[in-house]
Scaffold this active site. Structure first.
Site, PDB file in Angstrom:
ATOM      1  N   TRP A  73      -2.750  -2.584  -1.710  1.00 52.77           N
ATOM      2  CA  TRP A  73      -2.456  -4.006  -1.906  1.00 52.77           C
ATOM      3  C   TRP A  73      -3.309  -4.733  -0.891  1.00 52.77           C
ATOM      4  CZ3 TRP A  73      -0.465  -8.259   0.727  1.00 52.77           C
ATOM      5  CH2 TRP A  73      -0.055  -9.334  -0.078  1.00 52.77           C
ATOM      6  N   HIS A 106      16.827 -36.701  -8.862  1.00 55.31           N
ATOM      7  CA  HIS A 106      16.121 -37.269  -7.706  1.00 55.31           C
ATOM      8  C   HIS A 106      14.634 -36.927  -7.729  1.00 55.31           C
ATOM      9  CE1 HIS A 106      19.908 -38.533  -5.965  1.00 55.31           C
ATOM     10  NE2 HIS A 106      20.391 -37.339  -6.256  1.00 55.31           N
ATOM     11  N   ARG A 134       3.841  -0.224  -4.907  1.00 52.87           N
ATOM     12  CA  ARG A 134       3.540  -0.791  -3.591  1.00 52.87           C
ATOM     13  C   ARG A 134       2.191  -1.522  -3.556  1.00 52.87           C
ATOM     14  NH1 ARG A 134       6.809   1.438   0.355  1.00 52.87           N
ATOM     15  NH2 ARG A 134       5.323   0.766   1.920  1.00 52.87           N
ATOM     16  N   LYS A 185       5.809  -4.261  -4.247  1.00 56.92           N
ATOM     17  CA  LYS A 185       7.264  -4.180  -4.122  1.00 56.92           C
ATOM     18  C   LYS A 185       7.723  -4.326  -2.680  1.00 56.92           C
ATOM     19  CE  LYS A 185      11.304  -2.894  -5.874  1.00 56.92           C
ATOM     20  NZ  LYS A 185      11.786  -4.121  -6.480  1.00 56.92           N
ATOM     21  N   GLU A 217       7.254 -14.396 -11.714  1.00 56.97           N
ATOM     22  CA  GLU A 217       6.678 -13.090 -11.358  1.00 56.97           C
ATOM     23  C   GLU A 217       6.180 -12.334 -12.576  1.00 56.97           C
ATOM     24  OE1 GLU A 217       8.936 -10.916  -7.886  1.00 56.97           O
ATOM     25  OE2 GLU A 217      10.365 -11.663  -9.340  1.00 56.97           O
ATOM     26  N   CYS A 242       0.856  -1.181   0.000  1.00 56.72           N
ATOM     27  CA  CYS A 242       0.000   0.000   0.000  1.00 56.72           C
ATOM     28  C   CYS A 242       0.897   1.238   0.000  1.00 56.72           C
ATOM     29  CB  CYS A 242      -0.940   0.099   1.194  1.00 56.72           C
ATOM     30  SG  CYS A 242      -2.124  -1.231   1.296  1.00 56.72           S
ATOM     31  N   LYS A 278      12.120 -14.855 -11.360  1.00 54.43           N
ATOM     32  CA  LYS A 278      11.829 -13.730 -12.266  1.00 54.43           C
ATOM     33  C   LYS A 278      10.788 -14.166 -13.285  1.00 54.43           C
ATOM     34  CE  LYS A 278      13.056 -11.163 -10.443  1.00 54.43           C
ATOM     35  NZ  LYS A 278      13.856 -10.944  -9.287  1.00 54.43           N
ATOM     36  N   ASN A 332      -1.729   1.953   5.792  1.00 58.41           N
ATOM     37  CA  ASN A 332      -0.827   0.945   5.231  1.00 58.41           C
ATOM     38  C   ASN A 332      -0.390   0.077   6.394  1.00 58.41           C
ATOM     39  OD1 ASN A 332       2.679   1.145   4.285  1.00 58.41           O
ATOM     40  ND2 ASN A 332       1.270  -0.538   4.079  1.00 58.41           N
ATOM     41  N   GLY A 333      -0.681  -1.234   6.328  1.00 60.66           N
ATOM     42  CA  GLY A 333      -0.282  -2.131   7.405  1.00 60.66           C
ATOM     43  C   GLY A 333      -1.420  -3.057   7.768  1.00 60.66           C
ATOM     44  N   GLU A 380      16.857 -17.724  -8.898  1.00 63.41           N
ATOM     45  CA  GLU A 380      16.482 -16.341  -9.195  1.00 63.41           C
ATOM     46  C   GLU A 380      15.874 -16.232 -10.600  1.00 63.41           C
ATOM     47  OE1 GLU A 380      15.915 -13.799  -7.612  1.00 63.41           O
ATOM     48  OE2 GLU A 380      16.122 -12.108  -8.964  1.00 63.41           O
TER      49      GLU A 380
HETATM   50  C1  F6R Z   1      11.371 -10.534  -6.309  1.00 62.98           C
HETATM   51  C2  F6R Z   1      11.294  -9.558  -5.253  1.00 62.98           C
HETATM   52  C3  F6R Z   1      10.949 -10.041  -3.885  1.00 62.98           C
HETATM   53  C4  F6R Z   1      11.805  -9.311  -2.844  1.00 62.98           C
HETATM   54  C5  F6R Z   1      11.342  -9.689  -1.428  1.00 62.98           C
HETATM   55  C6  F6R Z   1      12.213  -9.053  -0.362  1.00 62.98           C
HETATM   56  O1  F6R Z   1      11.662  -9.949  -7.537  1.00 62.98           O
HETATM   57  O2  F6R Z   1      11.477  -8.393  -5.453  1.00 62.98           O
HETATM   58  O3  F6R Z   1      11.090 -11.419  -3.773  1.00 62.98           O
HETATM   59  O4  F6R Z   1      13.133  -9.654  -3.029  1.00 62.98           O
HETATM   60  O5  F6R Z   1      10.015  -9.292  -1.241  1.00 62.98           O
HETATM   61  O6  F6R Z   1      12.160  -7.674  -0.435  1.00 62.98           O
HETATM   62  P1  F6R Z   1      13.279  -6.757   0.203  1.00 62.98           P
HETATM   63  O7  F6R Z   1      14.562  -7.055  -0.480  1.00 62.98           O
HETATM   64  O8  F6R Z   1      12.803  -5.372  -0.011  1.00 62.98           O
HETATM   65  O9  F6R Z   1      13.344  -7.132   1.664  1.00 62.98           O
END
Ligand code: F6R
Length: 613
Positions: free
Chosen positions: A74, A509, A27, A608, A493, A2, A490, A100-101, A486
């Protein structure tokens, strides 16, 4: 999660709020809304969907107010919908609130209010908090500020709240615990935001609000108090950030811009710290806790998501170069598992935002038990950065694309520096290897640049070829195993294609059962000590008719002949290879997302900054 914005001053608030919400849309984008203090009334406009939907909806409404608050959501409590969108009106419609929260004890508060006859227009915990505040204000015949203070003493959970009241022209009341709040100080005006981006075009003077602080904000006045009603002097800081850093420029998406920024951002992470010519590393944060590190039993790395993947590489690096035990923990598990923490533990906290709720609480718990916290954080002044005993900022600049790219490589660069410096402090690395790795690290930005200059067209074509696959498998060994994880994250997502990352040798396995002629298998197979072994794994996939796509080192003809498609990176030492090998995988996910017509900067269901648990 949010985004919240606020403005009170001489200008029209609405355009400032809308512009701010667009900057904070990373956000959350389930709904958006604004509340404006107009004459002696509070007007609320809100709409499910992105900020653009709100703009269309609000276009025909009166928008002249000079005080207002705005929210991009969010969803947590209650589905994305108009009625659950913020701002919420209080029962009397005198007050509007954005939040927010999460209010953890909202159920109990709601029952109390229901028994007093309150009715609710949404399913949110936020509306409960607002009515709880208004109920206190009415019963205690007190000011809104006083009611907020009393209410927050009963609330458990995390919040930033902004309120405007019909009876308080030009005034925004704000409070925080566990979610971020920044106030920008202008000339006869104030700006509020979840981060500094909404105010950057207007002011560089900001105040970061701390937990349990309450702000009364008017155009010419910023009063800060604690919950005991004592005044606190606001600490005004100068922002070291340019507007261009939060704009897309000529790129189609922030994610693409951020991928292309990496030669520069990796350089920024190394600048002033790595001197390959003189053969030195300077990391003042690490030096500050040298004694702790010398005596440490072990290092525990705590992070989530992409930052956790960086942590896994950190584990390999520190174990190999420093001969020190390292454990890597998902913050969400670590915080609830009752882990054994001792004052001899050093915790490396990795976080782009510095606000991730699980990471923050895990660190608070470990700190209470005496552990030393070292933060590897991107956002300056964020909660994790402030909680840490010492740290090293990653200096990647604002990351707006929801999927992390440049923050990840910056984290890797800082982890490389930490491992090398610690190895030097502990005397566990030969001078020859130390110097070699310094030079290799110094070369990384140019090698990343090479990939961006030479591989984009190739990767676009590969993306077109595989865009309709239903599943992907990503495999790697050693330092490239976390890169496989990773790469798979990606892809999930950005493209909504199911993907799994696996250690290449572990594949036999179980996951090998998935392999048939429809399954693309992406190998991260740069030249390293495992090279022959991974070539055997590629053959195992070929034998089962899987489609092999590989990230290979320049000139590696052996894999070239075995794969359907290859993405080439310059040769590098295996210890720094992850920094370069991840770039093609970021591009692959991006271009498949674009081919599938998706909004790669705002993938569905994601936000994010994950400030809820
Ligand atoms: C993936 C991504 C998330 C963040 C995770 C941790 O692309 O961005 O998996 O890495 O939410 O966020 P931070 O690094 O802000 O603690």
């Amino acid at each position: 999660m949010c985004g919240i914005v606020g403005y009170t001053g001489q200008k029209q608030a609405y355009p400032i709020l809308i512009d701010g919400l667009k900057k904070l849309e990373y956000r959350g984008y389930d709904s958006a809304g604004v509340a404006l203090h107009s004459g002696d009334d509070v007007l609320v406009y809100k709409k499910q969907g992105k900020v653009a939907a709100l703009e269309t909806f609000a276009a025909a409404q009166p928008l002249t107010a000079t005080t207002g608050i705005g929210h991009t959501r969010w969803a947590t409590h209650g589905e994305p919908s108009d009625r659950n969108a913020h701002p919420h009106y209080s029962s009397s419609k005198h007050i509007a609130l954005i939040h927010n929260g999460i209010i953890e004890n909202y159920g109990q508060l709601k029952n109390e209010l229901l028994s007093k006859g309150y009715a609710f227009n949404s399913d949110t915990d936020s509306e409960v908090l607002l009515n709880f505040i208004e109920d206190i204000k009415i019963n205690n015949v007190c000011s809104l500020e006083e009611a907020v203070r009393i209410a927050l003493k009963r609330v458990t959970g995390a919040y930033v709240i902004l309120l405007i009241d019909k009876d308080l022209p030009d005034t925004i009341i704000a409070a925080r615990k566990g979610s971020p709040l920044v106030i920008g100080v202008g000339k006869n005006e104030h700006f509020l935001g979840s981060d500094a981006s909404p105010m950057l075009a207007y002011t560089k003077e900001v105040v970061y609000i701390n937990d349990y602080e309450l702000a009364i904000v008017r155009p010419d006045e910023l009063i800060l108090k604690n919950l005991g009603n004592e005044r606190i002097t606001p600490f005004v800081q100068k922002l070291d950030m340019e507007l261009a850093a939060i704009e897309k420029g000529n790129f189609d998406h922030f994610m693409l811009k951020e991928i292309h920024e990496q030669p520069q951002t990796i350089q920024d992470s190394l600048r002033g710290r790595l001197n390959a010519e003189q053969g030195t590393i300077t990391l003042s944060g690490l030096e500050k806790i040298q004694d702790k590190l010398r005596e440490a039993n072990r290092i525990v790395i705590v992070a989530c998501g992409t930052s956790w993947h960086a942590g896994l590489i950190g584990e390999y690096l520190i174990e190999e170069l420093c001969r020190l035990n390292v454990e890597v923990e998902y913050a969400s598990e670590y915080r609830y598992r009752n882990p054994i923490v001792s004052p001899k533990d050093v915790i490396l906290a990795i976080s782009q935002s510095g606000e991730t709720a699980d990471t923050l609480v895990a660190l608070e718990n470990a700190k209470k038990q005496g552990a030393t916290i070292f933060g590897i954080v991107n956002v300056v002044g964020s909660s994790i950065a402030r909680l840490a005993d010492a740290g090293a900022y990653t200096h990647a600049g604002p990351e707006i694309g929801v999927a992390s790219t440049k923050a990840f490589t910056a984290q890797l660069a800082v982890l490389q520096l930490i491992a090398l410096k610690l190895a030097e402090i502990r005397g566990t690395i030969s001078n020859e290897l130390f110097q070699t790795l310094l030079r290799e690290l110094d070369d990384v930005p140019a090698k990343v640049e090479w990939v961006l200059e030479n591989q984009v067209e190739n990767i676009k074509a590969i993306a077109r070829g595989y865009k309709d696959a239903a599943n992907f498998l990503y495999l790697g060994r050693g330092y490239n195993f976390p890169i496989a994880l990773e790469g798979a994250l990606k892809l999930k997502e950005i493209t909504y294609i199911h993907a799994e990352g696996y250690p290449a040798a572990e594949m036999k396995h179980g996951p090998i059962a998935l392999v048939d002629e429809s399954l693309p298998v992406v190998f991260v197979a740069t030249k390293d000590v495992y090279h022959e072994k991974i070539v055997s794994n590629i053959q195992e996939i070929n034998a089962r008719k899987g489609k092999v796509v590989a990230v290979v080192s320049e000139g590696d003809d052996a894999i070239n002949d075995m794969a359907e498609a290859v993405m080439v990176v310059p040769a590098c030492h295996e210890i720094v290879a992850p920094l370069v090998a991840v770039i093609p995988l970021q591009l692959l996910a991006y271009y498949i997302g674009v081919e599938r017509g998706l909004d790669v900067d705002k993938p569905r269901n994601l936000a994010k900054s994950v400030t809820v648990e």
